[in-house]
Design a protein around this motif. Structure first.
Motif, PDB file in Angstrom:
ATOM      1  N   ILE A 120      33.648  52.610  25.995  1.00 49.55           N
ATOM      2  CA  ILE A 120      33.653  53.472  24.824  1.00 49.55           C
ATOM      3  C   ILE A 120      34.839  53.164  23.925  1.00 49.55           C
ATOM      4  CG2 ILE A 120      35.044  55.434  25.612  1.00 49.55           C
ATOM      5  CD1 ILE A 120      31.591  55.632  23.918  1.00 49.55           C
ATOM      6  N   MET A 121      35.909  52.569  24.504  1.00 49.54           N
ATOM      7  CA  MET A 121      37.090  52.237  23.710  1.00 49.54           C
ATOM      8  C   MET A 121      36.793  51.139  22.703  1.00 49.54           C
ATOM      9  SD  MET A 121      39.536  54.228  24.423  1.00 49.54           S
ATOM     10  CE  MET A 121      40.870  53.324  23.656  1.00 49.54           C
ATOM     11  N   THR A 122      35.797  50.315  23.005  1.00 56.39           N
ATOM     12  CA  THR A 122      35.467  49.239  22.077  1.00 56.39           C
ATOM     13  C   THR A 122      35.023  49.789  20.731  1.00 56.39           C
ATOM     14  OG1 THR A 122      34.843  47.792  23.905  1.00 56.39           O
ATOM     15  CG2 THR A 122      33.974  47.242  21.739  1.00 56.39           C
ATOM     16  N   THR A 123      34.263  50.875  20.759  1.00 61.16           N
ATOM     17  CA  THR A 123      33.795  51.443  19.497  1.00 61.16           C
ATOM     18  C   THR A 123      34.897  52.198  18.777  1.00 61.16           C
ATOM     19  OG1 THR A 123      33.054  53.460  20.616  1.00 61.16           O
ATOM     20  CG2 THR A 123      31.471  51.657  20.448  1.00 61.16           C
ATOM     21  N   VAL A 124      35.964  52.527  19.494  1.00 60.94           N
ATOM     22  CA  VAL A 124      37.059  53.289  18.887  1.00 60.94           C
ATOM     23  C   VAL A 124      38.111  52.352  18.318  1.00 60.94           C
ATOM     24  CG1 VAL A 124      38.899  54.957  19.320  1.00 60.94           C
ATOM     25  CG2 VAL A 124      36.655  55.256  20.401  1.00 60.94           C
ATOM     26  N   SER A 125      38.543  51.369  19.119  1.00 66.87           N
ATOM     27  CA  SER A 125      39.680  50.542  18.720  1.00 66.87           C
ATOM     28  C   SER A 125      39.329  49.078  18.530  1.00 66.87           C
ATOM     29  CB  SER A 125      40.785  50.647  19.778  1.00 66.87           C
ATOM     30  OG  SER A 125      40.311  50.152  21.021  1.00 66.87           O
ATOM     31  N   GLY A 126      38.067  48.682  18.719  1.00 65.20           N
ATOM     32  CA  GLY A 126      37.727  47.277  18.608  1.00 65.20           C
ATOM     33  C   GLY A 126      38.298  46.455  19.735  1.00 65.20           C
ATOM     34  N   ASN A 127      38.563  47.108  20.875  1.00 63.46           N
ATOM     35  CA  ASN A 127      39.167  46.419  22.008  1.00 63.46           C
ATOM     36  C   ASN A 127      38.090  45.710  22.809  1.00 63.46           C
ATOM     37  OD1 ASN A 127      41.102  45.670  23.921  1.00 63.46           O
ATOM     38  ND2 ASN A 127      42.189  47.591  23.662  1.00 63.46           N
ATOM     39  N   TYR A 128      38.335  45.498  24.102  1.00 64.20           N
ATOM     40  CA  TYR A 128      37.434  44.713  24.912  1.00 64.20           C
ATOM     41  C   TYR A 128      36.741  45.590  25.955  1.00 64.20           C
ATOM     42  CZ  TYR A 128      41.313  44.979  28.168  1.00 64.20           C
ATOM     43  OH  TYR A 128      42.306  45.440  28.999  1.00 64.20           O
ATOM     44  N   VAL A 129      35.711  45.041  26.573  1.00 61.45           N
ATOM     45  CA  VAL A 129      34.930  45.741  27.576  1.00 61.45           C
ATOM     46  C   VAL A 129      35.293  45.216  28.953  1.00 61.45           C
ATOM     47  CG1 VAL A 129      32.601  46.195  28.433  1.00 61.45           C
ATOM     48  CG2 VAL A 129      33.041  46.107  25.972  1.00 61.45           C
ATOM     49  N   GLY A 130      35.530  46.113  29.914  1.00 67.28           N
ATOM     50  CA  GLY A 130      35.781  45.706  31.277  1.00 67.28           C
ATOM     51  C   GLY A 130      34.565  45.047  31.892  1.00 67.28           C
ATOM     52  N   ASN A 131      34.791  44.222  32.895  1.00 68.97           N
ATOM     53  CA  ASN A 131      33.705  43.479  33.533  1.00 68.97           C
ATOM     54  C   ASN A 131      33.853  43.562  35.053  1.00 68.97           C
ATOM     55  OD1 ASN A 131      31.765  41.716  34.378  1.00 68.97           O
ATOM     56  ND2 ASN A 131      32.560  39.937  33.294  1.00 68.97           N
ATOM     57  N   PRO A 132      33.042  44.383  35.724  1.00 68.75           N
ATOM     58  CA  PRO A 132      33.198  44.557  37.172  1.00 68.75           C
ATOM     59  C   PRO A 132      32.854  43.318  37.988  1.00 68.75           C
ATOM     60  CG  PRO A 132      31.965  46.376  36.195  1.00 68.75           C
ATOM     61  CD  PRO A 132      32.052  45.315  35.155  1.00 68.75           C
ATOM     62  N   SER A 133      32.272  42.290  37.385  1.00 64.39           N
ATOM     63  CA  SER A 133      31.877  41.105  38.146  1.00 64.39           C
ATOM     64  C   SER A 133      32.917  39.995  38.126  1.00 64.39           C
ATOM     65  CB  SER A 133      30.553  40.561  37.598  1.00 64.39           C
ATOM     66  OG  SER A 133      30.742  40.001  36.313  1.00 64.39           O
ATOM     67  N   LEU A 134      34.098  40.259  37.607  1.00 63.83           N
ATOM     68  CA  LEU A 134      35.125  39.213  37.553  1.00 63.83           C
ATOM     69  C   LEU A 134      35.469  38.696  38.942  1.00 63.83           C
ATOM     70  CD1 LEU A 134      37.619  40.663  34.914  1.00 63.83           C
ATOM     71  CD2 LEU A 134      36.037  38.745  34.617  1.00 63.83           C
ATOM     72  N   LYS A 135      35.621  37.390  39.043  1.00 69.45           N
ATOM     73  CA  LYS A 135      36.039  36.758  40.284  1.00 69.45           C
ATOM     74  C   LYS A 135      37.561  36.599  40.283  1.00 69.45           C
ATOM     75  CE  LYS A 135      33.391  33.278  39.420  1.00 69.45           C
ATOM     76  NZ  LYS A 135      32.702  31.971  39.511  1.00 69.45           N
ATOM     77  N   PRO A 136      38.179  36.463  41.442  1.00 72.22           N
ATOM     78  CA  PRO A 136      39.622  36.247  41.468  1.00 72.22           C
ATOM     79  C   PRO A 136      39.985  34.860  40.947  1.00 72.22           C
ATOM     80  CG  PRO A 136      38.713  36.068  43.681  1.00 72.22           C
ATOM     81  CD  PRO A 136      37.607  36.571  42.798  1.00 72.22           C
ATOM     82  N   GLN A 137      41.140  34.769  40.351  1.00 73.15           N
ATOM     83  CA  GLN A 137      41.665  33.480  39.897  1.00 73.15           C
ATOM     84  C   GLN A 137      42.017  32.631  41.117  1.00 73.15           C
ATOM     85  OE1 GLN A 137      44.828  33.568  36.834  1.00 73.15           O
ATOM     86  NE2 GLN A 137      46.031  32.377  38.287  1.00 73.15           N
ATOM     87  N   LYS A 138      41.538  31.394  41.150  1.00 70.83           N
ATOM     88  CA  LYS A 138      41.747  30.526  42.309  1.00 70.83           C
ATOM     89  C   LYS A 138      42.665  29.366  41.954  1.00 70.83           C
ATOM     90  CE  LYS A 138      38.328  29.287  45.018  1.00 70.83           C
ATOM     91  NZ  LYS A 138      37.109  28.583  45.539  1.00 70.83           N
ATOM     92  N   THR A 139      43.660  29.143  42.785  1.00 68.91           N
ATOM     93  CA  THR A 139      44.576  28.022  42.616  1.00 68.91           C
ATOM     94  C   THR A 139      44.433  27.083  43.802  1.00 68.91           C
ATOM     95  OG1 THR A 139      46.188  29.339  41.390  1.00 68.91           O
ATOM     96  CG2 THR A 139      46.992  27.318  42.399  1.00 68.91           C
ATOM     97  N   ILE A 140      44.239  25.798  43.531  1.00 66.09           N
ATOM     98  CA  ILE A 140      44.207  24.757  44.564  1.00 66.09           C
ATOM     99  C   ILE A 140      45.438  23.896  44.367  1.00 66.09           C
ATOM    100  CG2 ILE A 140      42.921  22.842  45.551  1.00 66.09           C
ATOM    101  CD1 ILE A 140      40.377  24.074  44.472  1.00 66.09           C
ATOM    102  N   GLN A 141      46.281  23.842  45.368  1.00 65.87           N
ATOM    103  CA  GLN A 141      47.598  23.226  45.214  1.00 65.87           C
ATOM    104  C   GLN A 141      47.812  22.132  46.256  1.00 65.87           C
ATOM    105  OE1 GLN A 141      50.770  25.982  44.417  1.00 65.87           O
ATOM    106  NE2 GLN A 141      52.245  24.769  45.552  1.00 65.87           N
ATOM    107  N   TYR A 142      48.377  21.022  45.793  1.00 68.25           N
ATOM    108  CA  TYR A 142      48.749  19.910  46.655  1.00 68.25           C
ATOM    109  C   TYR A 142      50.245  19.651  46.483  1.00 68.25           C
ATOM    110  CZ  TYR A 142      43.723  18.917  46.007  1.00 68.25           C
ATOM    111  OH  TYR A 142      42.362  19.001  45.924  1.00 68.25           O
ATOM    112  N   GLU A 143      50.907  19.283  47.556  1.00 69.40           N
ATOM    113  CA  GLU A 143      52.317  18.917  47.475  1.00 69.40           C
ATOM    114  C   GLU A 143      52.634  17.908  48.572  1.00 69.40           C
ATOM    115  OE1 GLU A 143      56.766  20.906  47.933  1.00 69.40           O
ATOM    116  OE2 GLU A 143      55.043  22.166  47.448  1.00 69.40           O
ATOM    117  N   ALA A 144      53.354  16.853  48.216  1.00 68.45           N
ATOM    118  CA  ALA A 144      53.764  15.839  49.181  1.00 68.45           C
ATOM    119  C   ALA A 144      55.185  15.422  48.859  1.00 68.45           C
ATOM    120  CB  ALA A 144      52.828  14.629  49.138  1.00 68.45           C
ATOM    121  N   GLY A 145      55.950  15.075  49.883  1.00 71.41           N
ATOM    122  CA  GLY A 145      57.330  14.656  49.648  1.00 71.41           C
ATOM    123  C   GLY A 145      58.038  14.318  50.942  1.00 71.41           C
ATOM    124  N   PHE A 146      59.325  14.112  50.811  1.00 70.12           N
ATOM    125  CA  PHE A 146      60.137  13.843  51.994  1.00 70.12           C
ATOM    126  C   PHE A 146      61.526  14.436  51.804  1.00 70.12           C
ATOM    127  CE2 PHE A 146      61.577  10.391  49.323  1.00 70.12           C
ATOM    128  CZ  PHE A 146      62.892  10.184  49.698  1.00 70.12           C
TER     129      PHE A 146
END
Length: 378
Positions: A120-146
């Motif tokens: 309902i805030m979108t019609t009031v302030s031109g903001n955004y709509v929540g989305n219950p189907s959002l997935k978590p942000q995924k990070t794939i990380q590699y590191e090598a060294g000595f």
């Protein structure tokens, strides 16, 4: 929300292996399919077929008549989590040299507002709509060294890293049924890569210190979820640009002197112990910015973050003195001095930076006056 994990440490004659597996889940509750919430969501989207084609249908199950909703049960959401494998391998060549490799998946859930922002805030302030189907942000990380122990108190470490970040939350402007709706979705991608050199001198004979240099390059489609709302042309941009927080070169040095509480230290005939003094210096090569070229418009997003702002540098000192009471109680007084030389570093996010000259705005500088430039070039 919660997590479960299992890990094991495998030690062989010349190899150490650590393996792990983590399971993360989040239960959003039944409120995401409450009829009143869904009705308001539909009023904003105003097109059930389009709504079904997008993400909300992933979380709300429609029946054959499309007239009622049922939330996913706790068990269904719990079993729809994400698995994150972890692996670390250490290979000691000698008592002074070790090679290693790390690999892992890491998750970060969006803020709750990204799921539940009231439509309902979108019609009031031109903001955004929540989305219950959002997935978590995924990070794939590699590191090598000595790591190499050069002397008993001096070590050298060299490591390279690479990181991919998927499912960044971003906003998309969706023209649906004659109205414009800004909606959170998983779309953006980012990556960073680089290497690090660390020289560390452990405390010995009262002295300690170190040098740390890092080169990195962070690129992606947008630096924050609302970037496409500020610069709509980014919505169709397939290429990656430098992230707003990308600093390619970082160098830091520190040096200190320490005297223990029970050590003898003579100064002009006085025994002064239980104190520390250190000085550190940091250098950053500068944040990116979008250069302004006369005759071009903000739609030319290929200029985005192609310039590098002024460097930042700072000297800090720290002093501390301890006093021992009752043999087991050590009360320490500390003095920290930040930015000793009162260096005026540029805060790119605070404004006052001239993207035409590439430096801090000074009196007499030319700045664009056309409103279409003002929200990004200032």
């Amino acid at each position: 929300y919660g997590a479960l994990y299992i890990q094991d440490n495998i030690e062989l004659s010349s190899l150490t292996i650590k393996v792990g597996l983590r399971y993360d889940w989040r239960y959003l509750g039944k409120q995401v399919s409450d009829p009143s919430w869904v009705k308001r969501y539909e009023n904003v989207i105003n097109d059930r077929d389009t709504l079904t084609a997008y993400e909300y249908a992933d979380w709300v199950d429609y029946n054959s008549t499309h007239t009622s909703f049922s939330a996913r049960s706790f068990w269904k959401q719990f079993t729809s989590g994400s698995l994150s494998p972890r692996l670390a391998i250490g290979y000691p060549i000698s008592t002074r040299t070790v090679f290693y490799f790390n690999y892992g998946h890491f998750l970060q859930f969006p803020d709750l507002d990204a799921y539940f922002h009231d439509p309902i805030m979108t019609t009031v302030s031109g903001n955004y709509v929540g989305n219950p189907s959002l997935k978590p942000q995924k990070t794939i990380q590699y590191e090598a060294g000595f790591d190499q122990l050069i002397f008993d108190d001096l070590s050298l470490g060299i490591r390279g890293f690479y990181k991919d970040v998927f499912d960044y939350v971003t906003s998309r402007t969706l023209p649906i049924s004659g109205r414009t709706v800004n909606k959170n979705i998983n779309l953006d991608y980012a990556s960073s890569r680089g290497f690090e050199i660390i020289i560390n001198k452990a405390l010995r004979d009262h002295y300690f210190g170190g040098i740390n240099y890092t080169y990195s390059l962070a690129k992606g489609r947008s630096s924050n979820p609302f970037a496409v709302l500020v610069t709509p042309a980014l919505q169709g941009l397939p290429r990656e640009t430098r992230m707003d927080y990308d600093v390619q070169h970082r160098l830091s040095l520190y040096f200190g002197y320490s005297v223990g509480a029970k050590e003898e230290f003579d100064v002009l005939g006085l025994n002064i112990n239980n104190w520390n003094a250190s000085v550190s210096w940091s250098y950053d090569s500068g944040f990116p910015y979008t250069p302004y070229n006369p005759g071009r418009t903000l739609a030319d997003v290929y200029l985005r973050n192609t310039g590098t702002g002024p460097v930042s540098t700072q000297i800090d000192i720290a002093l501390s003195k301890g006093f021992v009471f009752f043999e087991n109680l050590n009360v320490v007084f500390t003095l920290d001095v930040k930015n000793l030389l009162n260096r005026k570093n540029v805060d790119m996010s605070a404004g006052g930076f001239n993207s035409l000259t590439g430096r801090v705005t000074t009196f007499g500088d030319y700045t664009p006056v056309d409103p279409k430039y003002m929200y990004s070039w200032s």
